[in-house]
Design a protein around this motif. Structure first.
Motif, short mmCIF file in Angstrom:
data_model
loop_
_atom_site.label_atom_id
_atom_site.label_comp_id
_atom_site.label_asym_id
_atom_site.label_seq_id
_atom_site.Cartn_x
_atom_site.Cartn_y
_atom_site.Cartn_z
N ALA A 1 0.78 -1.24 0.02
CA ALA A 1 -0.12 0.14 0.13
C ALA A 1 1.03 1.10 0.05
N ASP A 2 2.07 1.03 0.61
CA ASP A 2 3.04 2.29 0.49
C ASP A 2 3.53 2.47 -1.00
N GLY A 3 3.47 1.74 -1.77
CA GLY A 3 4.06 1.58 -3.07
C GLY A 3 3.12 2.61 -4.03
N PHE A 4 3.66 2.52 -5.42
CA PHE A 4 2.98 3.27 -6.44
C PHE A 4 1.55 2.94 -6.85
N ILE A 5 1.45 1.74 -7.24
CA ILE A 5 -0.02 1.14 -7.60
C ILE A 5 -0.98 1.05 -6.25
N GLY A 6 -0.09 0.26 -5.40
CA GLY A 6 -1.08 0.20 -3.84
C GLY A 6 -1.52 1.51 -3.33
N GLY B 1 4.92 -3.55 8.41
CA GLY B 1 5.40 -4.90 8.45
C GLY B 1 6.11 -5.71 7.43
N ASP B 2 6.05 -6.68 7.26
CA ASP B 2 6.96 -7.43 6.28
C ASP B 2 6.12 -8.78 5.76
N VAL B 3 5.84 -8.84 4.32
CA VAL B 3 5.20 -10.03 3.96
C VAL B 3 5.99 -11.39 4.01
N ARG B 4 7.45 -11.05 4.55
CA ARG B 4 8.27 -12.32 4.43
C ARG B 4 7.98 -13.01 5.81
N THR C 1 -1.45 -9.68 -7.58
CA THR C 1 -0.82 -8.73 -8.60
C THR C 1 0.29 -9.50 -9.16
N SER C 2 0.05 -10.01 -10.52
CA SER C 2 1.09 -10.54 -11.38
C SER C 2 1.62 -9.19 -12.30
N THR C 3 2.31 -9.59 -13.42
CA THR C 3 2.73 -8.84 -14.37
C THR C 3 3.13 -9.35 -15.62
N PRO D 1 15.28 -12.66 -13.02
CA PRO D 1 14.98 -13.38 -11.85
C PRO D 1 13.67 -12.56 -11.33
N TYR D 2 13.44 -11.36 -11.50
CA TYR D 2 12.10 -10.66 -11.26
C TYR D 2 10.95 -11.45 -11.85
N SER D 3 10.93 -11.70 -13.26
CA SER D 3 10.06 -12.49 -13.95
C SER D 3 9.62 -13.77 -13.15
N SER E 1 10.42 -14.78 -10.27
CA SER E 1 9.66 -14.59 -8.85
C SER E 1 8.12 -14.53 -8.99
N LYS E 2 7.94 -13.63 -9.92
CA LYS E 2 6.43 -13.38 -10.20
C LYS E 2 5.64 -14.61 -10.71
N ILE E 3 6.48 -15.16 -11.49
CA ILE E 3 5.81 -16.51 -12.06
C ILE E 3 5.50 -17.57 -10.87
N ASN F 1 2.52 -2.73 -18.57
CA ASN F 1 3.15 -1.72 -17.87
C ASN F 1 2.25 -0.45 -17.34
N THR F 2 2.68 0.05 -16.30
CA THR F 2 1.78 0.95 -15.62
C THR F 2 2.52 2.06 -15.32
N TYR F 3 1.98 3.33 -15.34
CA TYR F 3 2.79 4.63 -15.19
C TYR F 3 1.81 5.66 -14.45
N1 LIG Z 1 4.47 -0.75 -12.16
C1 LIG Z 1 4.29 -1.47 -13.03
O1 LIG Z 1 4.59 -1.32 -14.23
C2 LIG Z 1 3.74 -2.82 -12.71
C3 LIG Z 1 3.29 -3.37 -13.82
C4 LIG Z 1 2.36 -5.02 -13.69
C5 LIG Z 1 2.40 -5.50 -12.34
N2 LIG Z 1 3.08 -4.46 -11.35
C6 LIG Z 1 2.94 -5.40 -9.88
O2 LIG Z 1 2.16 -4.42 -9.05
C7 LIG Z 1 2.52 -4.53 -7.77
C8 LIG Z 1 3.00 -3.22 -7.14
O3 LIG Z 1 4.09 -2.48 -7.83
P1 LIG Z 1 4.34 -0.94 -8.13
O4 LIG Z 1 4.68 -0.49 -9.39
O5 LIG Z 1 3.44 -0.25 -7.17
O6 LIG Z 1 5.74 -1.17 -7.05
P2 LIG Z 1 6.35 -0.42 -5.75
O7 LIG Z 1 7.66 -0.79 -5.48
O8 LIG Z 1 6.05 0.96 -5.99
O9 LIG Z 1 5.56 -1.02 -4.91
C9 LIG Z 1 5.80 -2.49 -3.98
C10 LIG Z 1 5.63 -2.05 -2.80
O10 LIG Z 1 5.90 -3.57 -2.01
C11 LIG Z 1 6.70 -3.14 -0.67
N3 LIG Z 1 7.22 -4.15 -0.26
C12 LIG Z 1 8.42 -4.70 -0.90
N4 LIG Z 1 8.77 -5.53 -0.03
C13 LIG Z 1 8.06 -5.70 1.08
C14 LIG Z 1 8.21 -6.64 1.98
N5 LIG Z 1 9.21 -7.63 2.39
N6 LIG Z 1 7.03 -6.65 2.94
C15 LIG Z 1 5.96 -5.66 2.83
N7 LIG Z 1 6.18 -4.67 1.78
C16 LIG Z 1 7.06 -4.95 0.94
C17 LIG Z 1 7.49 -1.79 -1.00
O11 LIG Z 1 7.65 -0.92 0.14
C18 LIG Z 1 6.73 -1.00 -2.12
O12 LIG Z 1 6.14 0.08 -1.76
C19 LIG Z 1 3.71 -5.56 -7.70
O13 LIG Z 1 3.35 -6.69 -7.48
C20 LIG Z 1 4.14 -5.54 -9.37
O14 LIG Z 1 5.09 -6.88 -9.37
C21 LIG Z 1 3.51 -3.43 -11.46
#
Ligand SMILES: NC(=O)c1ccc[n+]([C@@H]2O[C@H](COP(=O)([O-])OP(=O)(O)OC[C@H]3O[C@@H](n4cnc5c(N)ncnc54)[C@H](O)[C@@H]3O)[C@@H](O)[C@H]2O)c1
Length: 331
Positions: free
Chosen positions: A13-18, A64-67, A127-129, A152-154, A156-158, A182-184
């Motif tokens: 939720a702290d990230g871009f799309i979230g 917190g941490d998803v791990r 959320t996949s990619t 490796p990113y791909s 890990s998402k698979i 791709n999202t922007y």
């Molecule tokens: N941006 C794109 O173009 C795009 C396209 C397709 C799919 N996605 C997917 O959308 C999702 C969000 O991507 P985004 O672009 O917002 O990226 P982002 O990096 O802005 O957001 C991901 C968030 O996950 C958090 N995170 C990382 N490790 C963590 C952990 N161990 N515990 C808890 N939180 C953790 C980070 O703090 C970060 O804010 C991802 O699953 C990504 O694979 C993104």
């Protein structure tokens, strides 16, 4: 399923799309629990800059941490719906730190699914990619397109998607795999090409340092992607399905840069920078979404043209330039 009045956990939720998803969920009247990646600075990322939302009053922020499986178990109790967006997503960093991608993107998805199963959660949106497909072998790319882990990113998402789907098949956990292309938009980090170009121009540079210009992508404005994710979450028929979210358009990075330059009235020159090129076999040459499935399921129609989305993104980045380290390559 309606999302209003539901208890919802958003990871990443702290990230871009979230962060955009959190805004949309609050607007819908959902009770949002926002997982923000723990750090000792008590920094909640983009949750601190939400539009018209007070992150201390209107949502519950959980650092917190998803791990951490035990932690995820605790915070998942009582949740009706989980959106899993927490991930490490930078491709270049995945070349040097693949272990942490496995821990976050695969183990993280496993922890969410296991906890969701135990707590009786009604819906999990993983959320996949589009990166899971690798370079297009045919276009547009539907959900049956073969997958090829070109980074490796791909990979890990698979793995994360497969883990989530396995819980659907094995335990009937109501999982939906939402697969954005791709999202922007506002709040995207400069590791991605659009903010990299805009921030360099907005910073007054006469040169735009970039990698490969010939690759093509299906670019989507973040508000459209969030709409698609929400529509899928509400769609009972989408349970157990993997669904692309994209525009069925394609533009090369070179053409994209020209479009941005025009919108920003810039005559900056593109300068190739070696470190920004991916290894040849890891470079995904072409991506274009077949979006017929999401259209059929929920009537998804993107609302923003590329120019409209870029205009909003340019305006936001220009006003928030202090968030970008323009002089360095952001991995
Ligand atoms: N941006 C794109 O173009 C795009 C396209 C397709 C799919 N996605 C997917 O959308 C999702 C969000 O991507 P985004 O672009 O917002 O990226 P982002 O990096 O802005 O957001 C991901 C968030 O996950 C958090 N995170 C990382 N490790 C963590 C952990 N161990 N515990 C808890 N939180 C953790 C980070 O703090 C970060 O804010 C991802 O699953 C990504 O694979 C993104």
């Amino acid at each position: 399923m309606e999302l209003n009045d539901k208890n919802i956990l958003v990871t990443g939720a702290d990230g871009f799309i979230g962060s955009h998803l959190v805004e949309a969920l609050v607007k819908k009247g959902a009770h949002v629990n926002a997982l923000s990646y723990y750090n000792s600075f008590n920094n909640w990322g983009w949750l601190e800059k939400l539009e018209n939302i007070d992150c201390l009053e209107d949502i519950r922020v959980i650092p917190g941490d998803v791990r951490d499986g035990h932690f995820i178990n605790k915070i998942t109790r009582g949740m009706d719906v989980i959106f899993n967006l927490a991930a490490l997503i930078a491709i270049p960093y995945s070349y040097s730190a693949p272990d942490s991608y496995v821990e976050t993107n695969i183990k993280g998805a496993l922890n969410i699914c296991q906890a969701a199963l135990e707590s009786g959660c009604q819906r999990i949106i993983q959320t996949s990619t589009s990166e899971v497909y690798g370079s297009a072998r045919y276009i547009p790319m539907d959900e049956n397109h073969p997958q090829r882990p070109q980074s490796p990113y791909s990979a890990s998402k698979i793995g994360g998607d497969a883990m989530a789907l396995s819980f659907y098949y094995s335990y009937e956990l109501p999982v939906i795999i939402a697969r954005p292309f791709n999202t922007y938009g506002p709040r995207q980090s400069a590791r991605a090409v659009i903010p990299a170009v805009i921030s360099q121009i907005a910073g007054g540079g006469k040169e735009i340092r970039l990698g490969n210009l010939s690759t093509t992508r299906d670019f989507n404005y973040v508000k459209d992607i969030v709409t698609g994710i929400l529509q899928l979450a509400e769609c009972d028929k989408a349970v157990g399905e993997t669904v692309n979210i994209g525009s069925d358009t394609e533009i090369s990075i070179g053409e994209l840069v020209e479009t941005i330059k025009k919108l920003m009235h810039s005559n900056a020159m593109v300068v190739p920078e070696e470190t920004r090129f991916r290894p040849v076999n890891s470079e995904v040459a072409r991506l274009k979404c077949d979006n017929r499935k999401i259209k059929e399921l929920v009537g998804y129609t993107p609302q923003y043209t590329l120019e409209q989305g870029l205009a909003e993104t340019i305006e936001w980045i220009a006003k928030n330039l202090e968030n970008y380290k323009i002089k360095i390559y952001n991995v």
